[in-house]
Every structure is written in C-alpha cells, then in structure tokens.
Design a protein around this motif. Structure first.
Motif, PDB file in Angstrom:
ATOM      1  N   SER A   1       0.818   5.514   0.407  1.00  0.00           N
ATOM      2  CA  SER A   1      -0.006   6.704   0.803  1.00  0.00           C
ATOM      3  C   SER A   1       0.860   7.850   0.265  1.00  0.00           C
ATOM      4  O   SER A   1       0.604   8.479  -0.592  1.00  0.00           O
ATOM      5  CB  SER A   1      -0.139   6.301   2.154  1.00  0.00           C
ATOM      6  N   GLY A   2       1.628   8.642   1.162  1.00  0.00           N
ATOM      7  CA  GLY A   2       2.254   9.640   0.721  1.00  0.00           C
ATOM      8  C   GLY A   2       3.470   9.461  -0.196  1.00  0.00           C
ATOM      9  O   GLY A   2       3.969  10.302  -0.890  1.00  0.00           O
ATOM     10  N   GLY A   3       4.127   8.142  -0.028  1.00  0.00           N
ATOM     11  CA  GLY A   3       5.098   7.758  -0.894  1.00  0.00           C
ATOM     12  C   GLY A   3       6.401   8.361  -0.153  1.00  0.00           C
ATOM     13  O   GLY A   3       7.576   7.710  -0.803  1.00  0.00           O
ATOM     14  N   THR A   4       6.574   9.221   0.748  1.00  0.00           N
ATOM     15  CA  THR A   4       7.932   9.700   1.058  1.00  0.00           C
ATOM     16  C   THR A   4       8.862   8.541   1.662  1.00  0.00           C
ATOM     17  O   THR A   4       9.894   8.760   1.322  1.00  0.00           O
ATOM     18  CB  THR A   4       7.816  10.830   2.231  1.00  0.00           C
ATOM     19  N   GLU A   5       8.533   7.653   2.460  1.00  0.00           N
ATOM     20  CA  GLU A   5       9.319   6.859   2.913  1.00  0.00           C
ATOM     21  C   GLU A   5       9.501   5.658   1.734  1.00  0.00           C
ATOM     22  O   GLU A   5      10.624   5.156   1.759  1.00  0.00           O
ATOM     23  CB  GLU A   5       8.569   6.156   4.051  1.00  0.00           C
ATOM     24  N   ILE A   6       8.318   5.310   1.251  1.00  0.00           N
ATOM     25  CA  ILE A   6       8.527   4.166   0.177  1.00  0.00           C
ATOM     26  C   ILE A   6       9.713   4.552  -0.941  1.00  0.00           C
ATOM     27  O   ILE A   6      10.547   3.804  -1.108  1.00  0.00           O
ATOM     28  CB  ILE A   6       7.190   4.030  -0.513  1.00  0.00           C
TER      29      ILE A   6
ATOM     30  N   ILE B   1      -4.682   0.333   6.817  1.00  0.00           N
ATOM     31  CA  ILE B   1      -5.588   1.271   7.901  1.00  0.00           C
ATOM     32  C   ILE B   1      -6.336   2.259   6.919  1.00  0.00           C
ATOM     33  O   ILE B   1      -5.942   2.878   6.228  1.00  0.00           O
ATOM     34  CB  ILE B   1      -4.516   1.902   8.727  1.00  0.00           C
TER      35      ILE B   1
ATOM     36  N   LYS C   1       8.140  18.124  21.853  1.00  0.00           N
ATOM     37  CA  LYS C   1       9.076  17.653  21.143  1.00  0.00           C
ATOM     38  C   LYS C   1      10.612  18.391  21.464  1.00  0.00           C
ATOM     39  O   LYS C   1      10.597  19.463  20.992  1.00  0.00           O
ATOM     40  CB  LYS C   1       8.793  17.661  19.664  1.00  0.00           C
TER      41      LYS C   1
ATOM     42  N   TYR D   1       0.916  -1.269  -0.010  1.00  0.00           N
ATOM     43  CA  TYR D   1       0.042   0.181   0.115  1.00  0.00           C
ATOM     44  C   TYR D   1       0.949   1.323  -0.028  1.00  0.00           C
ATOM     45  O   TYR D   1       1.942   1.088   0.587  1.00  0.00           O
ATOM     46  CB  TYR D   1      -1.093   0.043   1.150  1.00  0.00           C
TER      47      TYR D   1
ATOM     48  N   THR E   1       1.440  11.551   5.229  1.00  0.00           N
ATOM     49  CA  THR E   1       0.012  10.951   5.454  1.00  0.00           C
ATOM     50  C   THR E   1      -0.034  10.602   6.849  1.00  0.00           C
ATOM     51  O   THR E   1       0.989   9.817   7.347  1.00  0.00           O
ATOM     52  CB  THR E   1      -0.552  10.337   4.547  1.00  0.00           C
TER      53      THR E   1
ATOM     54  N   GLU F   1       5.349   9.609  15.315  1.00  0.00           N
ATOM     55  CA  GLU F   1       4.795  10.286  16.389  1.00  0.00           C
ATOM     56  C   GLU F   1       3.405  10.324  16.312  1.00  0.00           C
ATOM     57  O   GLU F   1       2.981  10.629  17.420  1.00  0.00           O
ATOM     58  CB  GLU F   1       5.686  11.681  16.013  1.00  0.00           C
TER      59      GLU F   1
END
Ligand SMILES: Cc1cc2nc3c(=O)[nH]c(=O)nc-3n(C[C@H](O)[C@H](O)[C@H](O)COP(=O)(O)OP(=O)(O)OC[C@H]3O[C@@H](n4cnc5c(N)ncnc54)[C@H](O)[C@@H]3O)c2cc1C
Length: 277
Positions: free
Chosen positions: A35-40, A164, A182, A33, A110, A123
């Motif tokens: 979502s935002g794709g930043t990590e993928i 999710i 933080k 899946y 996301t 977080e």
C-alpha cells in the motif's frame, strides 16, 4: 536487504488483485499486498519481510473512495493519512491519524497499511473500534463486509490472500463528541507512550488504546468500570486499570509504571471533559 528481482504489479480491480495473489502464490513467489510501502520497505531492508512479489492496491478505485453513501462513511484502505486529514470527513480519524509519524511520512502511509502493519501501534484502528465499523475484505471467497469486532482481535485476522478494501462507519457515529490524546515521552513525532481515543455514545463513553499493551484494543470491561457513574471518577479509573487485557508495555518509550501513571491521569482528564459536555 530487498531482493533485486521482486516483481511489482498494480492491478486496477479487486478481482484482478485477488486473482494475481493466487497465481503468484501458485508460482511460489510469496506475494504480499503493498500500500504505502513504508513498512514493507523498512522491514525488507532489515530482511524481516521475505516477499517475492508486491501487489500494489493503490490503482483500485474502491481502495481510494472517501465519502458518504446514505448510511455510511466509506474510507478506502489505500487513502494516505494526509488525504484523510485534509478532507476531514471523520474528525476523530483525522485527529488520531495526525498523531502518526510526521507529515512527510503521512503522505505515504495509508490507512490499510497502518491497520495491517506489523509494528503493533496501529493507531488508526482506534476510531473504527470505537464506532463498531465494518471492514470490507476481499479474497478467494469474494468481497464481504465484516463487523470489526469479528475480524479484529489484536490484529486483523485476514485469511491468506485477503486484503482490506474499505472501512464503513455509520453516519451517526461521525460527529459524536470525541477526544484523542497521544502522550509521548519525548519529541513531537514518533511512537506513542500511550494513545487513548474516546467517544461519547448514547450508552456511555467508549475507550480504545494503543501503546499500552503490545496490541491496540477496546475493552468493554474497562468501559463498564469507567462508566460506573455511582462512583467518583478517580475510583472508576482505578477499577478500570485493574481490567487492562494484557501486559503493560515496558520498553524504550517508557516503563510500565510510568505508562500506568500517565494513563490514570489521561483517563481522569477525558472523563471530566466528555461527561462535562
Ligand atoms: C517515521 C515513522 C513513524 C511512525 N510512527 C507511527 C506511530 O506513532 N503510530 C503508528 O501507528 N504508526 C506509526 N508509523 C507507521 C507504521 O509503523 C507503518 O510504517 C505504516 O503504518 C505502514 O503503512 P503503509 O501504508 O506504508 O503500509 P505498507 O508498508 O504498504 O504495508 C504494511 C503491511 O500491511 C499490509 N497491508 C497494507 N495494506 C493492506 C490492506 N489493504 N489489506 C491487507 N494488508 C495490507 C502489507 O502487506 C504489509 O504487511 C510510523 C511510520 C514511520 C515511517
């Protein structure tokens, strides 16, 4: 490196997404899946993610919901952190999300991607742990709401092919007094040294943490010590530190000794603020 022949799908319904996952898996295409794709995309470039097909959930309307029904605030997993901040329907979630990365990255990141990311800070989970929220997950066994305490243990324990869709938070938690702090070693953006979020509920203060151990968590044992009003606040904090449920991180963001020092001060500060209200 990202492979040039990754397939990309953008289903419009939950069922379509779940079915696609099964079909692509059957074809050995290693679907994930998206979502935002930043990590993928970052991990893909580092060759840590070996997916052959992306199932983008951002066209599924349930994943973009953000509003109240009679009893709950519904937050869709594909909401960007920026849209959560801008609508500000859940002030504690807005405050915690605003500490993640910088504004440009938050336009992409996301809610669901942060909750399910491999990078362990996650977080955005802290407000949901504090509010005993429900997680609506979809997969081969249908779409079902699950108490977060059942499905989250250091990470989300999703079955293969499950994703999710939304998080549900009871209305009466939304406007409780809260603090979200933080602490960073340096700079205004970036990963935390520690993040502590706290709410004042009827039965006492609740606390959740990121950046302290290699996973985010809420600890009932720590809360019991921190709510022991028969003792002076510094003593309560010292006792709570003895209940941390894992190894304290010791890394480039800071040593474990420094983290504990900062945590001790932060907890003292939060208790004085919230108990003073
Ligand atoms: C510059 C920068 C600084 C950052 N700083 C912080 C920080 O301080 N604290 C912090 O917590 N985060 C931080 N992050 C964010 C974090 O590390 C991830 O990049 C981000 O949370 C991933 O979100 P995404 O929507 O892009 O997810 P994606 O890259 O789309 O997905 C991430 C993972 O989650 C899975 N996934 C996505 N959505 C779902 C879903 N609905 N259901 C099931 N699985 C799903 C994907 O399959 C993938 O494995 C930072 C990111 C950047 C770029």
């Amino acid at each position: 490196m990202l492979s040039a022949d990754i397939e990309y799908y953008r289903p419009e319904t939950i069922q379509e997404a779940v079915d696609l996952f099964q079909i692509l898996k059957g074809e050995n295409k290693r679907p994930i899946y998206y979502s935002g794709g930043t990590e993928i995309l970052t991990l893909g470039r580092l060759e840590l993610a070996a997916a052959g097909a992306f199932i983008d959930i951002k066209a599924i309307k349930e994943c973009l919901s953000f509003g109240f029904n009679q009893s709950y605030l519904i937050a869709g997993a594909a909401l960007s952190l920026t849209s959560i901040e801008e609508k500000n329907l859940f002030p504690l979630l807005s405050a915690t999300s605003m500490g993640i990365a910088d504004h440009t990255a938050r336009n992409k990141i996301t809610l669901g991607g942060n909750l399910c990311g491999k990078i362990f800070y996650r977080e955005a989970v802290l407000p949901f742990l504090l509010c005993d929220s429900w997680v609506v997950a979809a997969g081969g066994n249908g779409v079902k709401p699950i108490p977060i305490g059942q499905i989250f243990n250091q990470t989300f324990q999703l079955e293969e092919g499950q994703f999710i869709v939304q998080l549900l938070t009871e209305r009466n938690y939304i406007h409780l007094p809260f603090v979200s702090i933080k602490r960073r070693q340096q700079w205004e953006t970036g990963y935390p040294l520690i993040t502590v979020a706290s709410i004042k509920a009827d039965n006492g203060l609740r606390f959740a943490f990121s950046g302290l151990c290699p996973f985010p968590f809420r600890s009932k044992e720590m809360e019991a010590e921190l709510n022991n009003i028969g003792l002076p606040v510094p003593e309560r904090v010292k006792r709570a530190l003895a209940q941390i449920p894992g190894p304290v991180l010791h890394d480039v963001e800071g040593s474990s000794e420094y983290r504990l020092f900062v945590l001790e001060n932060t907890l003292n500060e939060i208790i004085l603020e919230l108990e003073g209200e």
